[in-house]
Design an enzyme around this catalytic site. Sequence first.
Site, PDB file in Angstrom:
ATOM      1  NE  ARG A 181      -3.892  -2.260   2.077  1.00  0.00           N
ATOM      2  CZ  ARG A 181      -3.801  -3.320   2.863  1.00  0.00           C
ATOM      3  NH1 ARG A 181      -2.900  -3.323   3.830  1.00  0.00           N
ATOM      4  NH2 ARG A 181      -4.590  -4.348   2.723  1.00  0.00           N
ATOM      5  CB  VAL A 182       4.299   2.128   0.935  1.00  0.00           C
ATOM      6  CG1 VAL A 182       5.300   3.223   0.637  1.00  0.00           C
ATOM      7  CG2 VAL A 182       3.872   2.169   2.394  1.00  0.00           C
TER       8      VAL A 182
END
Length: 532
Positions: free
Chosen positions: A372-373
């Site tokens: 998700r980064v």
Amino acid sequence: MTAATKNLQSVLDGAFAQIAQARQAWTPQLTLRETGVITSIASGIAKVSGLPGVGFDEVLKFPGDSYGIAFNVEEDEIGVILLDDYSQLHTGDEVERRDHVMDVPVSNGLIGRVVDPLGRPLDGKAPVIATRRLPIERAAPSIMDRAPVTVPLQTGIKVIDALVPVGRGQRELILGDRQTGKTAIALDTILNQRNKNVLCVYCAIGQHASGVANVVATLRKEGAMRYTVAVVTEGNDPPGLIHIAPYAATSIAEYFMEQGHDVLIVYDDLTHHARAYRELSLLLRRPPGREAYPGDIFYIHSRLLERATHLREELGGGSLTALPIIETEAQDISAYIPTNLISITDGQIYLSPSLFELGVLPAIDVGKSVSRVGGKAQRGVYRAVAGDLKLDYAQFEELENFARFGARLDADTRRIIEHGRRIRACLKQPESAPVSVLEQIVILLALTARLFDDVPLDRMAEAELAVREAAMNIPSEVSARVETAMNLNDEDRKSILRIARKALTDFWCAPESKPETGSGIGVGIDPEQEKQ
């Protein structure tokens, strides 16, 4: 009286005079000491009465220099989780209050050591000389103390660095069934931190002694213990000691982070931690919830993983990257503990038993894995060369399943399938063999340019090795741009592709027909089928 006798007499007189003077100067001091007694004892827990001033998480001392932590603070008695062997404890034994919460010794002397969650050595060496002691339960850094996650943590594993990148300060979950290579991925990541100014903490939570010994032996053999701390609990340890292990390991990691270091911590694994907490809670009569876990099981993991962060430069700029491991059963990632941890972390790496059985190692399912980064913590050169790779690979997996029905495929579909097979072959990687950034970029660039498409599948390992060796011939200014995370210009790309193409020439099925762009139609396609 002789001179010797006189000298002895004077020495004795002086000694007695000093004793008398010290006795007159000494005044007794009374120290308040609060004690209680054990009212009952069970598997890993004890009920204690007579300590009205005890607070939650406070340390209590039992006979035989064993310790426990106040866990249930009730009106009439205290539920205590025991941290040592409790076979010598009996009902009626005295319990002493220690007036401090559970803490762990921290110092630079921990690097290279194997210790338990109380800081006691397990490697047969001298006790650790601690400069400080930190509580195992600490508040996570506030939002205003955190900085964005922008610097990559290179794992040395091609499929992760290219498709599921991990940043320094991120929490990336590793999950999969038993014996699918979860610990191997974490171990390879630790090995890849050599000479990268990253300290590592490996936390074994309730593991088999043989498995922990193998991990530590591998770290020693590869020279990784020079920058690693191992915090170990085994399966036969009390559940209370297993429960505090990840918190103690995190406090040790935070000590280094607050000094400005980048730290990687591996929790192996939180399944055993959740089970130990469930055992303690049920023995202490806490209400059970879903799958018999207590209602605060989500909280105990969230407060642990929230401590992973990247601090602002004003606070030293250190980071703590967490790689928690969780075990699934029958590929059920929708079970209680896996879904809890998926929602807490910043992405997950899922290992598929099906891929493991096919020999695709590491057995990472790209479709179910996510960061998700994402590209925020990925080098620009990776984003440039691996941008379409995940889409191509996902498209290939869908078409491969369709092709198993024996349908007649058109040329474009066969080309996609053959390209996908080369991607899969290139993403394979043996254990304990991390790949450098430069070699990864050359391989990925050759893949996206389809230079591998005309290499027979049974020679892909040789071809990849040839490309990695050829990467050493890349001009120094180009390799410098790769290492400094700068984007590659067109000339850099052409230079790298020229070197890769030269290395692959001997592996192509028909080198004389290979187009300059490196886009072939695939391998093993019958010309008659091509016309149809």
